[in-house]
Design an enzyme around this catalytic site. Structure first.
Site, PDB file in Angstrom:
ATOM      1  N   ASP A  13      30.836  51.723   4.439  1.00  0.00           N
ATOM      2  CA  ASP A  13      29.383  51.562   4.501  1.00  0.00           C
ATOM      3  C   ASP A  13      28.993  50.466   5.493  1.00  0.00           C
ATOM      4  O   ASP A  13      29.749  49.515   5.701  1.00  0.00           O
ATOM      5  CB  ASP A  13      28.875  51.217   3.088  1.00  0.00           C
ATOM      6  CG  ASP A  13      27.379  51.454   2.949  1.00  0.00           C
ATOM      7  OD1 ASP A  13      26.766  52.032   3.869  1.00  0.00           O
ATOM      8  OD2 ASP A  13      26.831  51.054   1.912  1.00  0.00           O
ATOM      9  N   ASN A  17      24.403  62.945   2.406  1.00  0.00           N
ATOM     10  CA  ASN A  17      24.304  62.645   3.845  1.00  0.00           C
ATOM     11  C   ASN A  17      23.693  63.795   4.658  1.00  0.00           C
ATOM     12  O   ASN A  17      23.204  63.578   5.763  1.00  0.00           O
ATOM     13  CB  ASN A  17      25.671  62.281   4.444  1.00  0.00           C
ATOM     14  CG  ASN A  17      26.139  60.888   4.071  1.00  0.00           C
ATOM     15  OD1 ASN A  17      27.322  60.608   4.060  1.00  0.00           O
ATOM     16  ND2 ASN A  17      25.206  59.995   3.746  1.00  0.00           N
TER      17      ASN A  17
HETATM   18  C1  FPP Z   1      28.098  54.768   6.193  1.00  0.00           C
HETATM   19  O1  FPP Z   1      27.360  53.894   6.980  1.00  0.00           O
HETATM   20  C2  FPP Z   1      29.046  55.629   6.916  1.00  0.00           C
HETATM   21  C3  FPP Z   1      29.036  56.986   6.934  1.00  0.00           C
HETATM   22  C4  FPP Z   1      28.003  57.786   6.247  1.00  0.00           C
HETATM   23  C5  FPP Z   1      30.034  57.784   7.669  1.00  0.00           C
HETATM   24  C6  FPP Z   1      31.345  57.183   8.010  1.00  0.00           C
HETATM   25  C7  FPP Z   1      31.891  57.887   9.182  1.00  0.00           C
HETATM   26  C8  FPP Z   1      32.703  57.368  10.143  1.00  0.00           C
HETATM   27  C9  FPP Z   1      33.260  56.028  10.090  1.00  0.00           C
HETATM   28  C10 FPP Z   1      32.999  58.206  11.350  1.00  0.00           C
HETATM   29  C11 FPP Z   1      34.086  59.169  11.414  1.00  0.00           C
HETATM   30  C12 FPP Z   1      34.949  59.427  10.261  1.00  0.00           C
HETATM   31  C13 FPP Z   1      36.219  59.916  10.340  1.00  0.00           C
HETATM   32  C14 FPP Z   1      36.955  60.186   9.088  1.00  0.00           C
HETATM   33  C15 FPP Z   1      36.903  60.170  11.618  1.00  0.00           C
HETATM   34  P1  FPP Z   1      25.778  54.004   6.916  1.00  0.00           P
HETATM   35  O2  FPP Z   1      25.354  54.917   7.998  1.00  0.00           O
HETATM   36  O3  FPP Z   1      25.364  54.415   5.546  1.00  0.00           O
HETATM   37  O4  FPP Z   1      25.338  52.529   7.216  1.00  0.00           O
HETATM   38  P2  FPP Z   1      24.031  51.771   6.685  1.00  0.00           P
HETATM   39  O5  FPP Z   1      24.160  51.703   5.189  1.00  0.00           O
HETATM   40  O6  FPP Z   1      24.130  50.436   7.340  1.00  0.00           O
HETATM   41  O7  FPP Z   1      22.846  52.556   7.126  1.00  0.00           O
END
Ligand code: FPP
Length: 248
Positions: free
Chosen positions: A21, A69
């Site tokens: 996250d 998501n």
């Molecule tokens: C959360 O941060 C992250 C995600 C929803 C996706 C995670 C994906 C990756 C790291 C990319 C690729 C993955 C693989 C397995 C190759 P957020 O967007 O919720 O952050 P925020 O809470 O700060 O808005």
């Protein structure tokens, strides 16, 4: 100095799960678009996988995309899907070299065809690897998993393959997406949020929870080691009292 030498090799968790996250906030802090955070999060995926492999952890489950998501802006969803495809392409050799098997949990049928195809390929190529399982949760939600489990068990009861009396924890376990995996020992969530967010609700019954303020794109091997060290200092009682837990 690395924390690695401090880690007790006799107390390595079998199954570690991570809620990755903070990508969006990381990008915002840098005045960039959210997708910049996701792109930089890929490095943290690689480092965590390497760290887990080095320690001999058997299963690493990463929450890469939740059922919720899908509600994000289309551009962000598209970027996440293409990052998944490009990372799979780039990392296949490394997975093979390190004897890592790729597996997924979630409703894969909801992913774009291209992502499904790439995943299928990597899963097939790595299916006989035995050192570690890298388990990606994609279009995954724990409540959906439980609903799916109940449906499948009910079908068996209706078809008389199973009686109601036979339903126990083991039967439920065997019908979850994680049927072939041990319970989660340690769950990590980055970015300072202290929530489970519909991730592996059944499987974390006895897991230790570790929360860190580090945003996912900044999460490095040493942060992973720090979480493992913290885990090793916890006393896991599984409902028993301290004196019943054997000490070395
Ligand atoms: C959360 O941060 C992250 C995600 C929803 C996706 C995670 C994906 C990756 C790291 C990319 C690729 C993955 C693989 C397995 C190759 P957020 O967007 O919720 O952050 P925020 O809470 O700060 O808005």
């Amino acid at each position: 100095m690395s924390l690695l030498p401090q880690i007790d090799t006799q107390k390595i968790p079998q199954h570690v799960a991570i809620i990755m996250d903070g990508n969006g906030r990381w990008a915002k802090q840098k005045g960039m678009a959210r997708v910049f955070g996701h792109k930089n999060g890929v490095k943290s995926v690689r480092e965590s996988t390497e760290a887990a492999r080095e320690l001999g952890i058997k299963v690493l489950t990463l929450y890469a995309f939740s059922t919720e998501n899908w509600n994000r802006p289309k551009k962000e969803v598209d970027t996440l899907m293409s990052l998944l495809v490009s990372s799979l392409k780039e990392e296949l050799k490394t997975l093979q070299k390190n004897d890592i098997k790729l597996q997924t949990i979630g409703q894969l049928e909801n992913l774009p065809k291209k992502a499904q195809k790439e995943l299928k390929e990597v899963i097939e190529v790595t299916q006989n690897n035995t050192s570690m399982i890298l388990n990606l949760a994609l279009s995954y939600g724990s409540r959906e998993e439980i609903v799916n489990t109940m449906k499948n068990i009910s079908k068996k009861v209706v078809n008389k393959e199973l009686s109601i009396e036979e339903i126990d924890e083991k039967i439920i376990n065997n019908h979850l997406y994680t049927f072939n995996l041990p319970d989660v020992d340690l769950m990590i969530r980055t970015s300072g949020e202290k929530r489970i967010s519909n991730f592996l609700l059944w499987q974390i019954a006895y897991a230790e929870l570790y929360f860190t303020d580090v945003l996912w794109p900044d999460f490095r091997k040493e942060d992973f080691f720090k979480a493992i060290l913290d885990y090793q200092h916890r006393e896991r009682r599984f409902g028993k009292i301290s004196e019943q837990i054997s000490k070395p």
